[in-house]
Design a protein around this motif. Structure first.
Motif: not given
Length: 188
Positions: A1-23
């Motif tokens: 879970m922690n790894v997935m959240e860190a990945r979503l945070a990294r993707l969100s930082l790069k502007g990935d709206q989908g990743a932020f929506a998942e968070l």
């Protein structure tokens, strides 16, 4: 879970709206329930959740991946709740018992729009009395008691969220319990 959240945070930082929506979908309900338990107001709790995600979005570049994402987001939400509690009512002293709210039942402080027949039935007398007592705690004790007993977080997790040593959290939980015990002695 922690790894997935860190990945979503990294993707969100790069502007990935989908990743932020998942968070957002991962945390919005959890944060709402935590805020509601601290604030007892639906509108304020929704505002806190919204403000939390705004702050997370604006500060993604500051997210430290060594910290669990859940700890970081809870810390933001908890601080926003504490700010609202401080603005809402005077700070109580544990030493000097405040008479300001004597005779004012803590349950009546909950806005009427949140008191539906269903919630009234769900709250047993004991739960209601305990809930009232937690309401009267000063913010610093109310926060640890809410995170400990209503969110069921460990002392270590609460320490991480509040950025305090576990010994301080233990002391606050102990004092919060003492405060509650005194409040409840004549009610239960």
């Amino acid at each position: 879970m922690n790894v997935m959240e860190a990945r979503l945070a990294r993707l969100s930082l790069k502007g990935d709206q989908g990743a932020f929506a998942e968070l957002v979908s991962l945390y919005q309900d959890k944060l709402f329930h935590m805020a509601y338990r601290m604030l007892n107001n639906r509108q304020e709790s929704e505002d806190v959740v919204q403000d939390t995600f705004l702050r997370v979005y604006k500060n993604l570049d500051r997210y430290d991946e060594n910290l669990k994402f859940s700890t970081w987001i809870y810390r933001i939400a908890t601080n926003l709740c504490i700010d609202r509690l401080r603005k809402r009512k005077p700070v109580y002293s544990l030493d000097a018992e405040s008479t300001e709210h004597e005779g004012l039942d803590g349950y009546s402080m909950i806005p009427s729009d949140d008191r539906t027949p269903e919630t009234e039935l769900l709250l047993s007398d004991t739960q209601r009395i305990i809930h009232q007592a937690i309401e009267t705690l000063p913010p610093k004790y109310k926060t640890v008691m809410t995170l400990r007993y209503m969110q069921d977080l460990s002392l270590q997790e609460i320490g991480d969220i509040m950025d305090m040593p576990v010994t301080t959290i233990k002391t606050r939980v102990h004092r919060g319990r003492e405060f509650l015990r005194k409040k409840l002695e004549h009610k239960l």
